[in-house]
Scaffold this active site. Structure first.
Site, short mmCIF file in Angstrom:
data_model
loop_
_atom_site.label_atom_id
_atom_site.label_comp_id
_atom_site.label_asym_id
_atom_site.label_seq_id
_atom_site.Cartn_x
_atom_site.Cartn_y
_atom_site.Cartn_z
N CYS A 2 32.35 -23.79 30.05
CA CYS A 2 32.06 -22.38 29.88
C CYS A 2 30.92 -22.03 30.83
CB CYS A 2 31.72 -22.07 28.43
SG CYS A 2 30.93 -23.42 27.55
N ARG A 27 35.97 -19.89 35.38
CA ARG A 27 35.85 -21.18 34.69
C ARG A 27 36.71 -21.25 33.44
NH1 ARG A 27 30.83 -23.79 36.29
NH2 ARG A 27 30.70 -24.83 34.27
N TRP A 74 34.20 -21.26 26.02
CA TRP A 74 35.53 -21.85 25.87
C TRP A 74 35.48 -22.71 24.63
CZ3 TRP A 74 38.20 -26.44 25.57
CH2 TRP A 74 39.57 -26.42 25.91
N ASN A 99 26.42 -25.10 27.21
CA ASN A 99 27.67 -25.70 27.68
C ASN A 99 27.65 -27.17 27.29
OD1 ASN A 99 28.24 -23.30 28.91
ND2 ASN A 99 27.93 -24.04 31.01
N GLY A 100 28.81 -27.70 26.91
CA GLY A 100 28.89 -29.11 26.57
C GLY A 100 29.28 -29.31 25.12
N GLU A 482 52.81 -32.37 40.28
CA GLU A 482 51.91 -31.25 40.54
C GLU A 482 52.66 -29.93 40.45
OE1 GLU A 482 48.46 -29.06 41.58
OE2 GLU A 482 48.84 -31.00 40.63
N LYS A 486 51.71 -26.91 37.83
CA LYS A 486 51.42 -25.53 38.21
C LYS A 486 52.27 -24.55 37.43
CE LYS A 486 48.12 -26.16 40.83
NZ LYS A 486 47.77 -27.18 39.84
N GLU A 489 51.08 -24.41 33.76
CA GLU A 489 49.73 -23.88 33.62
C GLU A 489 49.71 -22.35 33.60
OE1 GLU A 489 46.26 -26.58 35.60
OE2 GLU A 489 47.76 -25.81 36.98
N HIS A 505 67.92 -42.47 32.83
CA HIS A 505 67.24 -43.22 31.78
C HIS A 505 66.67 -42.30 30.70
CE1 HIS A 505 67.60 -47.03 33.89
NE2 HIS A 505 67.25 -46.40 35.00
N LYS A 605 38.37 -23.95 34.23
CA LYS A 605 38.36 -24.46 35.60
C LYS A 605 37.59 -25.76 35.70
CE LYS A 605 39.11 -24.14 40.04
NZ LYS A 605 40.48 -24.37 40.55
#
Length: 610
Positions: A2, A27, A74, A99-100, A482, A486, A489, A505, A605
């Site tokens: 955040c 972020r 966040w 933050n954290g 990737e 994308k 997301e 398989h 982010k």
């Protein structure tokens, strides 16, 4: 994960706090708040949702002050609602943003509750406010109270704290999460990163692990983890406010997709010439360490992990050096065997990714030859703590879904591959071929961007889908991973990627007319095998979308899917090139579905918590 911004000045700092919050929106967050010292009392507004919601509240309930802190949250502990939004207060005297994650918050909450402190949120952060207040009740000033409180905290934090009793003063501290001090003319700032401050000042101090900083309108002071006065270098940031504006583009993500030719050119500039990788690009006397490398351990998270998977194919196939790639959060919690001559390679966009940083620090005790960081942020913790460094030079990336940061990571890893190949005895002529191909990368990617219109048309066929399957073989399997990441997301379509040979398989059971299958089809030794895999999809009625090399054998569409021709520029750079159309596809599908492209739900982010 955040954002923090704090300011003390000789003017109303609320506009600066809002500007900082908006700069930190990239972020990822789910609520926001501001607290200022107004008429000798704490005045606070908080809102769930976007900063725009907070601005609307500010219009109806204005506040002003020359000392203030602000935050975008966040959610990690407690729901994303107003009660859990920062800043948090204690005794109407202390306000804090954080933050954290405080790992021992439950024990501290119980202790503080027994002392009579009421808790009004579900967050771990509220214990910090009460700990600081308790120290002030015992006679400490704000700075000493913050130092006393942080000695009780287990976990990661960056905090900014203000007190009703010390107007004009803010104290910040960091351990495990980044915090930057900004220097102005008669005003000073704290922020999670430079982008939070750049509209106010470009003079900054990067606080080090364990530092405590005290700022006022007239000056600042920094103290180390032991509480001793510390001198930290003042720097002038090269970031500009223009660099973080969208300009003519509808979204940051689209802007950053189209910035890739320039970003790749910047990453390569001054690092290759005359068919070779120039000396010392990884650091002074780097050859002495790299010349001893016989194995590489790559540790990364998310998109950076996919870059590491590509590098494994390159390092083993081109340089002849064995390579292991591991997700940082898994690497930390298992016992591993480190072979002699192993380089620890950490890949991170921000350089503050908590799991990757912790893995680097843990690796110091495991007997590695040395460490190398590939990163996009100078002065980040990862950069400062690694033996060797190669910056990616992608520039600011605001969109949560990484684009140019990923492709520049691949370019940096390509440079490392060529250098290790040379040191491991690869013929100079072969190295020169690789350098020549790599040098063409910015031009080739620029040409690929011309496919946007065709891919945007293709995106309409994904809008109503709920699932998608991505396929690749060899070095292009990580590119399929990737591409799937994308799409999921930013469009919220469930997407998975598999090596194409794994279809029979299990994944083939999912293929039907409602499941679009996206395949990456470069013209390489595995093309015929991939073509056979695609026929398996077609035979089950699958809708097949193939991104095929222009000089690959013809891949026919049966009318239910489509083929997009991609000029890869060569087998070495092809993984980077094929990434770009997959980014464009995900972007246009998300736009058509009406999602928040730059700030997808539930994501951040910079993941600075474990």
């Amino acid at each position: 994960m955040c954002g923090i911004v704090a300011a003390t000045a000789r003017r109303d700092v609320v506009p600066a706090l809002f500007a900082g919050l908006k700069a930190l929106e990239y972020r990822g967050y789910d609520s926001a708040g501001i607290c200022v010292l107004e008429n000798d009392a704490l005045a606070r507004i908080r809102a769930a949702g976007k900063v725009s919601e907070l601005e609307a509240l500010y219009v109806h309930s204005p506040l002003a002050g020359s000392t203030g802190i602000a935050h975008t949250r966040w959610a990690t502990h407690g729901e994303p609602n107003t009660a859990n939004a920062h800043p948090h207060v204690s005794s109407e005297r202390i306000a804090v943003v954080h933050n954290g994650i405080i790992e021992n918050h439950a024990a501290l909450r119980a202790e503080l509750t027994a002392k009579g402190y009421p808790f009004t949120s579900q967050t771990d952060t509220e214990v910090i406010a009460h700990l600081v207040d308790a120290a002030i009740r015992d006679g400490a000033n704000l700075r000493d109270a913050v130092i006393a409180a942080t000695t009780r905290l287990h976990g990661a934090y960056a905090i900014a704290v203000m007190s009703r009793d010390e107007p004009g003063t803010i104290v910040g501290a960091r351990r495990g999460s980044p915090l930057v001090l900004g220097i102005g003319n008669g005003e000073h700032f704290l922020g999670s990163d430079v982008q939070a401050l750049i509209r106010q000042t470009n003079r900054v101090v990067y606080l080090e692990e364990g530092d405590v900083a005290q700022i006022g309108s007239d000056g600042y002071a920094v103290f180390d983890a032991g509480g001793e006065s510390a001198q930290r270098r003042e720097r002038t940031s090269e970031l500009t406010a223009d660099a973080v504006e969208r300009g003519e583009y509808r979204h940051y993500m689209l802007k950053e997709i189209f910035e890739q030719p320039r970003a790749l050119a910047d990453t390569l500039e001054g690092r290759i010439a005359d068919g070779r990788v120039l000396p010392n690009i990884f650091g002074v006397d780097a050859d002495q360490l790299l010349g001893k490398v016989r194995h590489v351990q790559i540790v990364a998270c998310g998109t950076s992990f996919h870059a590491g998977l590509v590098a494994r194919y390159w390092l083993e196939g081109i340089a002849g050096i064995s390579c292991n790639v591991e997700v940082a959060s898994e690497y930390r919690y298992r016992r591993s065997v480190v072979r002699e001559g192993t380089l620890f390679l950490a890949v991170s966009q921000s350089g503050e990714t908590a799991d990757t940083l912790a893995a680097l620090r843990d690796g110091r005790a495991r007997g590695y030859l040395g460490s190398l960081a590939i990163c996009n942020v100078p002065e980040s913790s990862l950069v400062r703590e690694s033996d060797l460094v190669l910056m990616t030079r992608a520039g600011p990336e605001i969109g949560v879904a990484s684009t140019k940061a990923f492709t520049t990571q691949l370019a940096a890893l390509a440079l490392l591959t060529i250098e290790l190949a040379r040191l491991n005895g690869t013929a100079p002529a072969r190295c020169a071929e690789l350098v020549t191909e790599l040098a063409s990368l910015p031009r080739v990617v620029g040409e690929i961007l011309e496919l946007e219109t065709a891919i945007a048309t293709l995106a309409h066929r994904f809008v109503a889908k709920h699932h998608a399957l991505f396929l690749g073989r060899g070095v292009h399997y990580p590119i399929a991973l990737e591409g799937a990441l994308k799409l999921k997301e930013i469009s919220y379509i469930h997407a998975e990627a598999y090596p194409a040979g794994e279809l029979k398989h299990g994944p083939l059971a999912l293929v039907d007319a409602g499941m679009p299958v996206v395949a990456v089809a470069p013209n390489n030794a595995l093309f015929e095998k991939l073509a056979s895999n695609l026929e398996e999809v077609r035979a089950r009625g699958g809708e097949l979308f193939v991104f095929a090399d222009t000089d690959a054998p013809v891949v026919h569409s049966d009318g239910r899917g489509a083929v997009i021709k991609v000029a890869s520029g060569g087998s070495f750079i092809a993984p980077i090139v094929f990434t770009v159309p997959l980014q464009i596809l995900a972007y246009h599908v998300a736009v058509l579905r009406g999602t928040d492209v730059d700030q997808p739900r539930n994501l951040a982010k910079s993941v600075t918590v474990e």
